[in-house]
Design a protein around this motif. Sequence first.
Motif, PDB file in Angstrom:
ATOM      1  N   SER A 161     -46.359  16.892  -1.995  1.00 45.40           N
ATOM      2  CA  SER A 161     -46.882  17.710  -0.900  1.00 45.40           C
ATOM      3  C   SER A 161     -47.059  16.917   0.394  1.00 45.40           C
ATOM      4  N   ASN A 162     -46.935  15.592   0.318  1.00 44.29           N
ATOM      5  CA  ASN A 162     -46.967  14.799   1.552  1.00 44.29           C
ATOM      6  C   ASN A 162     -45.565  14.531   2.101  1.00 44.29           C
ATOM      7  N   GLY A 163     -44.569  15.040   1.403  1.00 41.74           N
ATOM      8  CA  GLY A 163     -43.203  14.863   1.884  1.00 41.74           C
ATOM      9  C   GLY A 163     -42.540  13.585   1.379  1.00 41.74           C
ATOM     10  N   ASN A 164     -43.154  12.959   0.385  1.00 42.76           N
ATOM     11  CA  ASN A 164     -42.560  11.716  -0.153  1.00 42.76           C
ATOM     12  C   ASN A 164     -41.626  12.018  -1.311  1.00 42.76           C
ATOM     13  N   PHE A 165     -40.425  11.471  -1.200  1.00 39.55           N
ATOM     14  CA  PHE A 165     -39.410  11.661  -2.228  1.00 39.55           C
ATOM     15  C   PHE A 165     -39.453  10.516  -3.228  1.00 39.55           C
ATOM     16  N   ALA A 166     -39.306  10.834  -4.487  1.00 40.49           N
ATOM     17  CA  ALA A 166     -39.142   9.785  -5.501  1.00 40.49           C
ATOM     18  C   ALA A 166     -37.806   9.106  -5.241  1.00 40.49           C
ATOM     19  N   VAL A 167     -37.765   7.795  -5.333  1.00 44.10           N
ATOM     20  CA  VAL A 167     -36.477   7.129  -5.200  1.00 44.10           C
ATOM     21  C   VAL A 167     -36.045   6.574  -6.543  1.00 44.10           C
ATOM     22  N   ARG A 168     -34.757   6.517  -6.716  1.00 38.66           N
ATOM     23  CA  ARG A 168     -34.183   6.165  -8.005  1.00 38.66           C
ATOM     24  C   ARG A 168     -32.980   5.313  -7.665  1.00 38.66           C
ATOM     25  N   LYS A 169     -32.797   4.227  -8.343  1.00 43.41           N
ATOM     26  CA  LYS A 169     -31.634   3.393  -8.022  1.00 43.41           C
ATOM     27  C   LYS A 169     -30.411   3.964  -8.712  1.00 43.41           C
ATOM     28  N   GLN A 170     -29.780   4.883  -8.032  1.00 45.47           N
ATOM     29  CA  GLN A 170     -28.606   5.534  -8.592  1.00 45.47           C
ATOM     30  C   GLN A 170     -27.352   5.098  -7.851  1.00 45.47           C
ATOM     31  N   ILE A 171     -26.272   5.061  -8.571  1.00 45.74           N
ATOM     32  CA  ILE A 171     -24.984   4.739  -7.955  1.00 45.74           C
ATOM     33  C   ILE A 171     -23.982   5.808  -8.376  1.00 45.74           C
ATOM     34  N   LEU A 172     -22.812   5.739  -7.773  1.00 50.75           N
ATOM     35  CA  LEU A 172     -21.786   6.701  -8.160  1.00 50.75           C
ATOM     36  C   LEU A 172     -21.079   6.207  -9.414  1.00 50.75           C
ATOM     37  N   LEU A 173     -20.619   7.116 -10.197  1.00 47.36           N
ATOM     38  CA  LEU A 173     -19.880   6.741 -11.406  1.00 47.36           C
ATOM     39  C   LEU A 173     -18.699   5.859 -11.021  1.00 47.36           C
ATOM     40  N   SER A 174     -18.108   6.131  -9.885  1.00 52.98           N
ATOM     41  CA  SER A 174     -16.940   5.349  -9.440  1.00 52.98           C
ATOM     42  C   SER A 174     -17.271   3.883  -9.204  1.00 52.98           C
ATOM     43  N   GLU A 175     -18.548   3.572  -9.090  1.00 52.76           N
ATOM     44  CA  GLU A 175     -18.939   2.176  -8.862  1.00 52.76           C
ATOM     45  C   GLU A 175     -19.155   1.426 -10.167  1.00 52.76           C
ATOM     46  N   LEU A 176     -19.158   2.131 -11.275  1.00 51.18           N
ATOM     47  CA  LEU A 176     -19.351   1.491 -12.576  1.00 51.18           C
ATOM     48  C   LEU A 176     -18.065   0.782 -13.011  1.00 51.18           C
ATOM     49  N   LYS A 177     -18.253  -0.395 -13.626  1.00 53.87           N
ATOM     50  CA  LYS A 177     -17.093  -1.160 -14.123  1.00 53.87           C
ATOM     51  C   LYS A 177     -16.872  -0.840 -15.598  1.00 53.87           C
ATOM     52  N   PRO A 178     -15.650  -1.024 -16.087  1.00 52.33           N
ATOM     53  CA  PRO A 178     -15.390  -0.810 -17.516  1.00 52.33           C
ATOM     54  C   PRO A 178     -16.365  -1.627 -18.356  1.00 52.33           C
ATOM     55  N   GLY A 179     -16.894  -1.011 -19.401  1.00 54.09           N
ATOM     56  CA  GLY A 179     -17.875  -1.667 -20.257  1.00 54.09           C
ATOM     57  C   GLY A 179     -19.302  -1.341 -19.868  1.00 54.09           C
ATOM     58  N   GLU A 180     -19.506  -0.914 -18.623  1.00 54.04           N
ATOM     59  CA  GLU A 180     -20.870  -0.597 -18.185  1.00 54.04           C
ATOM     60  C   GLU A 180     -21.279   0.807 -18.629  1.00 54.04           C
ATOM     61  N   ARG A 181     -22.604   0.971 -18.758  1.00 59.60           N
ATOM     62  CA  ARG A 181     -23.125   2.270 -19.206  1.00 59.60           C
ATOM     63  C   ARG A 181     -24.211   2.783 -18.279  1.00 59.60           C
ATOM     64  N   GLY A 182     -24.442   4.046 -18.380  1.00 61.39           N
ATOM     65  CA  GLY A 182     -25.507   4.649 -17.578  1.00 61.39           C
ATOM     66  C   GLY A 182     -25.753   6.088 -17.970  1.00 61.39           C
ATOM     67  N   GLU A 183     -26.616   6.734 -17.198  1.00 59.18           N
ATOM     68  CA  GLU A 183     -26.979   8.119 -17.484  1.00 59.18           C
ATOM     69  C   GLU A 183     -26.642   8.983 -16.277  1.00 59.18           C
ATOM     70  N   VAL A 184     -26.084  10.147 -16.535  1.00 59.09           N
ATOM     71  CA  VAL A 184     -25.802  11.097 -15.446  1.00 59.09           C
ATOM     72  C   VAL A 184     -27.141  11.632 -14.941  1.00 59.09           C
ATOM     73  N   VAL A 185     -27.436  11.365 -13.669  1.00 62.12           N
ATOM     74  CA  VAL A 185     -28.732  11.804 -13.135  1.00 62.12           C
ATOM     75  C   VAL A 185     -28.638  12.761 -11.947  1.00 62.12           C
ATOM     76  N   GLY A 186     -27.442  12.954 -11.420  1.00 63.66           N
ATOM     77  CA  GLY A 186     -27.357  13.862 -10.275  1.00 63.66           C
ATOM     78  C   GLY A 186     -25.937  14.087  -9.816  1.00 63.66           C
ATOM     79  N   VAL A 187     -25.800  15.018  -8.873  1.00 66.36           N
ATOM     80  CA  VAL A 187     -24.490  15.309  -8.298  1.00 66.36           C
ATOM     81  C   VAL A 187     -24.560  15.182  -6.784  1.00 66.36           C
ATOM     82  N   GLN A 188     -23.443  14.757  -6.209  1.00 64.19           N
ATOM     83  CA  GLN A 188     -23.390  14.677  -4.750  1.00 64.19           C
ATOM     84  C   GLN A 188     -22.822  15.986  -4.210  1.00 64.19           C
ATOM     85  N   ASP A 189     -21.826  16.469  -4.919  1.00 68.85           N
ATOM     86  CA  ASP A 189     -21.190  17.728  -4.576  1.00 68.85           C
ATOM     87  C   ASP A 189     -21.938  18.849  -5.308  1.00 68.85           C
ATOM     88  N   HIS A 190     -22.431  19.818  -4.547  1.00 70.96           N
ATOM     89  CA  HIS A 190     -23.222  20.895  -5.155  1.00 70.96           C
ATOM     90  C   HIS A 190     -22.441  22.191  -5.283  1.00 70.96           C
TER      91      HIS A 190
END
Lengths: 220, 220
Positions: A135-164
């Motif tokens: 309610s104060n206008g503060n957004f939670a921040v999350r260190k997210q990257i694009l899937l395209s930035e992940l290297k082979p062997g790396e893992r992660g979780e789908v947390v959002g979309v850029q294209d809606h």
Amino acid sequence: MDISHTEENYLKAIFKISERDGKPASTNAISTEMETTAASVTDMVKRLSDKTLIHYERYRGVTLTGQGEQIATHLIRKHRLWEVFLVDKLHFSWDEVHEIAEQLEHIKSQSLVERLDEYLGFPKFDPHGDPIPDSNGNFAVRKQILLSELKPGERGEVVGVQDHTTAFLQYLDRMELALGTQVEVLEYFEYDESMRVLANNGREQVLSKKVCQNLFIQKH
Amino acid sequence: MDISHTEENYLKAIFKISERDGKPASTNAISTEMETTAASVTDMVKRLSDKTLIHYERYRGVTLTGQGEQIATHLIRKHRLWEVFLVDKLHFSWDEVHEIAEQLEHIKSQSLVERLDEYLGFPKFDPHGDPIPDSNGNFAVRKQILLSELKPGERGEVVGVQDHTTAFLQYLDRMELALGTQVEVLEYFEYDESMRVLANNGREQVLSKKVCQNLFIQKH
DNA sequence: AAATAATTTTAAGCCAACCTAAAATAGTAT
DNA sequence: ATACTATTTTAGGTTGGCTTAAAATTATTT
């Protein structure tokens, strides 16, 4: 002072543009976002400036004042909370809720928003993974990257979309790439910048460059 | 054809007035209901007539066309469903929900209304006991009378209110006369037309003429 | 630096929704 | 039937939000 539906939409557009571009919102950018003409924007921008909701100097673009930003973030808060409501409670799919939330975000009642927030369990992210400001206008921040930035062997979780867009969201539904899906990059093809990806549901599939550049991942 | 928020409110006002008075809504009645001037009403009434939402002849008052009535009843449906949502799900009290529902009723989405209806368990009455029309605009009818019409010795159930003011609703809260309360008239005082009433919660109290004339009872 | 292109603003005007004041019509009383 | 009153409509004007076309300013190219 009361503020119209339309004025609210302008403020939201200005917020969005300056966030995206990291600079004052130009008349043209606003006219594109609002699907109107540059002349209409100049017109409105003067009114918003008179109401001290934005800083405006001719030919210099506009930025939000504290007051204007507060209204904009509060709109975003309401929009995203309503989206959660529509998906979690009314079982709409994530590609159906934007337009309805676009209307619901203009409902004026402080207590309504707070009660809705509580009813939904104080969600921090909306159905597309976008953060819900407090309610104060503060957004939670999350260190997210694009899937395209992940290297082979790396893992992660789908947390959002850029294209809606509906098209992208429905594509993800088909591929069973919901938010929360765990993924591992198996292989990267330089040829077309696509990736072979293994999801925790056992599915292994090749995702195009475009898809990889529109999926937010939290690495682990 | 699209219809504005304001036009919708006019249609709702016209519906309400012609229901109440059993005759075409006069310009003055509408201006009172809409808290505007007679000139503004004449102005709007012409536009609504052009859109074939009402029948209008100068100096003759207005009635809704089928189309206009459909919009009006659909607004009432949405209003009352949202009131149920606010009370049942967000735990607002019945005297707080009108204004918010006044805004929510204008949200345009057919599927939203139907899903909301389902989510709420297809309620037939809103928190004030007013009937919720179905999607065809049909209202449930109930053989209800005013408490003031009950004779000593007769019993019934509180099913609705005629007066929707905050003052009255809060008075009922204090007196623990919620909808569903079973009541029996013990005694009638001709002097001030008040009644001594026994409620099923064991409370016995004297209710003024005004209160008795604003409480709907289903006799049994 | 001058010329050209792009952006932004101004000018003029439209429409919806409102207003006040004056005119027209309807309703009521004598 | 006439006069008076109440209601309704018209006339003329305002504001918000929009438009197109022309003018002004800024940015880019040569």
